[in-house]
Design a protein around this motif. Sequence first.
Motif, mmCIF file in Angstrom:
data_model
loop_
_atom_site.group_PDB
_atom_site.id
_atom_site.type_symbol
_atom_site.label_atom_id
_atom_site.label_comp_id
_atom_site.label_asym_id
_atom_site.label_seq_id
_atom_site.Cartn_x
_atom_site.Cartn_y
_atom_site.Cartn_z
ATOM 1 N N SER A 292 -53.308 -83.604 -37.522
ATOM 2 C CA SER A 292 -53.852 -82.941 -36.332
ATOM 3 C C SER A 292 -54.248 -81.495 -36.612
ATOM 4 O O SER A 292 -55.154 -80.953 -35.958
ATOM 5 N N HIS A 293 -53.600 -80.848 -37.595
ATOM 6 C CA HIS A 293 -53.919 -79.464 -37.913
ATOM 7 C C HIS A 293 -55.309 -79.332 -38.555
ATOM 8 O O HIS A 293 -55.862 -78.233 -38.625
ATOM 9 N N LEU A 294 -55.865 -80.462 -39.003
ATOM 10 C CA LEU A 294 -57.186 -80.444 -39.630
ATOM 11 C C LEU A 294 -58.301 -80.770 -38.647
ATOM 12 O O LEU A 294 -59.481 -80.732 -39.018
ATOM 13 N N TRP A 295 -57.955 -81.059 -37.408
ATOM 14 C CA TRP A 295 -58.937 -81.449 -36.391
ATOM 15 C C TRP A 295 -58.923 -80.491 -35.213
ATOM 16 O O TRP A 295 -57.869 -79.978 -34.835
ATOM 17 N N GLN A 296 -60.085 -80.274 -34.647
ATOM 18 C CA GLN A 296 -60.205 -79.501 -33.411
ATOM 19 C C GLN A 296 -60.773 -80.416 -32.332
ATOM 20 O O GLN A 296 -61.901 -80.906 -32.447
ATOM 21 N N PHE A 297 -59.988 -80.673 -31.299
ATOM 22 C CA PHE A 297 -60.443 -81.508 -30.187
ATOM 23 C C PHE A 297 -60.854 -80.594 -29.036
ATOM 24 O O PHE A 297 -60.026 -79.953 -28.414
ATOM 25 N N LYS A 298 -62.144 -80.540 -28.798
ATOM 26 C CA LYS A 298 -62.718 -79.614 -27.818
ATOM 27 C C LYS A 298 -63.027 -80.359 -26.515
ATOM 28 O O LYS A 298 -63.472 -81.500 -26.532
ATOM 29 N N LYS A 299 -62.819 -79.658 -25.405
ATOM 30 C CA LYS A 299 -63.110 -80.242 -24.099
ATOM 31 C C LYS A 299 -64.494 -79.868 -23.582
ATOM 32 O O LYS A 299 -65.050 -80.573 -22.737
ATOM 33 N N SER A 300 -65.037 -78.758 -24.058
ATOM 34 C CA SER A 300 -66.357 -78.334 -23.599
ATOM 35 C C SER A 300 -67.126 -77.697 -24.756
ATOM 36 O O SER A 300 -66.827 -76.565 -25.148
ATOM 37 N N PRO A 301 -68.086 -78.445 -25.340
ATOM 38 C CA PRO A 301 -68.419 -79.838 -25.021
ATOM 39 C C PRO A 301 -67.339 -80.775 -25.535
ATOM 40 O O PRO A 301 -66.601 -80.432 -26.467
ATOM 41 N N LEU A 302 -67.262 -81.950 -24.953
ATOM 42 C CA LEU A 302 -66.261 -82.925 -25.358
ATOM 43 C C LEU A 302 -66.630 -83.464 -26.736
ATOM 44 O O LEU A 302 -67.617 -84.189 -26.895
ATOM 45 N N GLU A 303 -65.842 -83.094 -27.739
ATOM 46 C CA GLU A 303 -66.096 -83.542 -29.104
ATOM 47 C C GLU A 303 -64.858 -83.284 -29.952
ATOM 48 O O GLU A 303 -63.921 -82.593 -29.531
ATOM 49 N N ALA A 304 -64.848 -83.838 -31.139
ATOM 50 C CA ALA A 304 -63.790 -83.578 -32.112
ATOM 51 C C ALA A 304 -64.453 -83.176 -33.420
ATOM 52 O O ALA A 304 -65.437 -83.798 -33.844
ATOM 53 N N VAL A 305 -63.920 -82.133 -34.062
ATOM 54 C CA VAL A 305 -64.507 -81.605 -35.294
ATOM 55 C C VAL A 305 -63.461 -81.640 -36.402
ATOM 56 O O VAL A 305 -62.330 -81.161 -36.218
ATOM 57 N N TYR A 306 -63.851 -82.212 -37.532
ATOM 58 C CA TYR A 306 -62.993 -82.180 -38.714
ATOM 59 C C TYR A 306 -63.230 -80.847 -39.418
ATOM 60 O O TYR A 306 -64.297 -80.594 -39.972
ATOM 61 N N LYS A 307 -62.261 -79.974 -39.360
ATOM 62 C CA LYS A 307 -62.438 -78.577 -39.765
ATOM 63 C C LYS A 307 -62.896 -78.399 -41.215
ATOM 64 O O LYS A 307 -63.758 -77.546 -41.487
ATOM 65 N N PRO A 308 -62.356 -79.137 -42.197
ATOM 66 C CA PRO A 308 -62.765 -78.867 -43.589
ATOM 67 C C PRO A 308 -64.242 -79.097 -43.867
ATOM 68 O O PRO A 308 -64.806 -78.461 -44.764
ATOM 69 N N THR A 309 -64.906 -79.994 -43.111
ATOM 70 C CA THR A 309 -66.303 -80.332 -43.432
ATOM 71 C C THR A 309 -67.274 -80.095 -42.289
ATOM 72 O O THR A 309 -68.486 -80.045 -42.514
#
Length: 414
Positions: A84-101
């Motif tokens: 979970s520390h490698l992912w950012q789950f955003k609510k606005s906009p609703l998306e998930a980002v894999y931080k390393p790439t």
Amino acid sequence: MSKEISLQQTIGKGYAEFWRFRGRYRVVKGGRGSKKSVTSALWHIYHMMRMPLANMLVIRKTFNTHKDSTWAQLKWAANRLGVSHLWQFKKSPLEAVYKPTGQKILFRGLDDPMSITSITVDTGYLCWVWVEEAYQILNEDDFDKVDMSIRGELPEGYFKQLTLTFNPWNEKHWLKRRFFDAENPNTLALTTTYKCNEFLGDDDRALFEWMREQKPKRHRVEGEGNWGIAEGAIYENWREEEFDWLQIAKLPGYKAIFGLDFGYTNDPSAFVAALVNKSLKKLYIFDEHYEHAMKNNEIAEMIKRKGYAKERIIADSSEPKSIDEIRGYGIHRIRPADKGPDSVNTGIQYLQQYEIIVHKFRCPNVSMELSSYVWDQDKSGRFLNRPIDDFNHALDALRYAMEQIRKPSGVSFD
């Protein structure tokens, strides 16, 4: 970065073929508690981290249902895998980002088709689509538009794939014909059940046993993962459509009606809002709420949140205490239904006179019930003059709401 996981320890048994398949369509029908959604979430998180050019699109019929379902499940999967520390789950906009790439998981709804056809990604390629609650997509053309959005050449070792997960409520659904009846080497069609879920508790298994004994038709779908049988449909003159209910409400002859059916542990509480024209025999269902384990104060808050606190609401008269409590929470015009003798069949016969149009994106549970509510049968398969006691919660709420149209003098709102 690499991380080893044990497939069996993480998701248990029953999904090895699902995990390995690389064809274009991976379609899983299953009952409640069969791990189909959580396994899909785990697979996508894990494989995005293994394939740094892959991006993912998650589709539901209605966009605003993602946050409490697919977005939350994918966030849970990242936690489950310890990343979970490698992912950012955003609510606005609703998306998930894999931080390393910078890879992204994007969320879209079929209620905004332009948001699907115009998708682009900043890093890599759009490789995978997960369609959750695919049964709610009644129009095959809507799925085809999503399918066509996954196109173009991919680098060596990458592949395009669409994963569909759903409960198989109706055997006449296009999903059965397209993915389960026709053999296609590019399709993996699976059926899973709660029996492959080692993580369920004894109380969960007891619920399925209760369902098997008390509601066998529902157990056929939610317990065994089999297709629901649509023979003997009670309501046939209905369809889904996208419409502007606010404009319809301004037309002459239309009246807004509201109904509420109580449930709790085994059955959902169901709220329905509709516009009805008695002279035209036309009924537009434009809003719903469908949820288990709702307390009376939560039902009242839901009604207020939707903006219907001042409306006339007809509720199930078998729970007068609940009606009194909800009235005490500020829903002053709620009143019990006047059931009377043979009220179920009488209400059904009256509704059968109407053309029923269900809002395509706002009322998926009404559509599910309309396609699954059938006449009961005896042991020889002969239809009886009574409906099954299932798939009827929103439809019971609709019957209650229609009382003020069917016999307006029989309901008091003083």
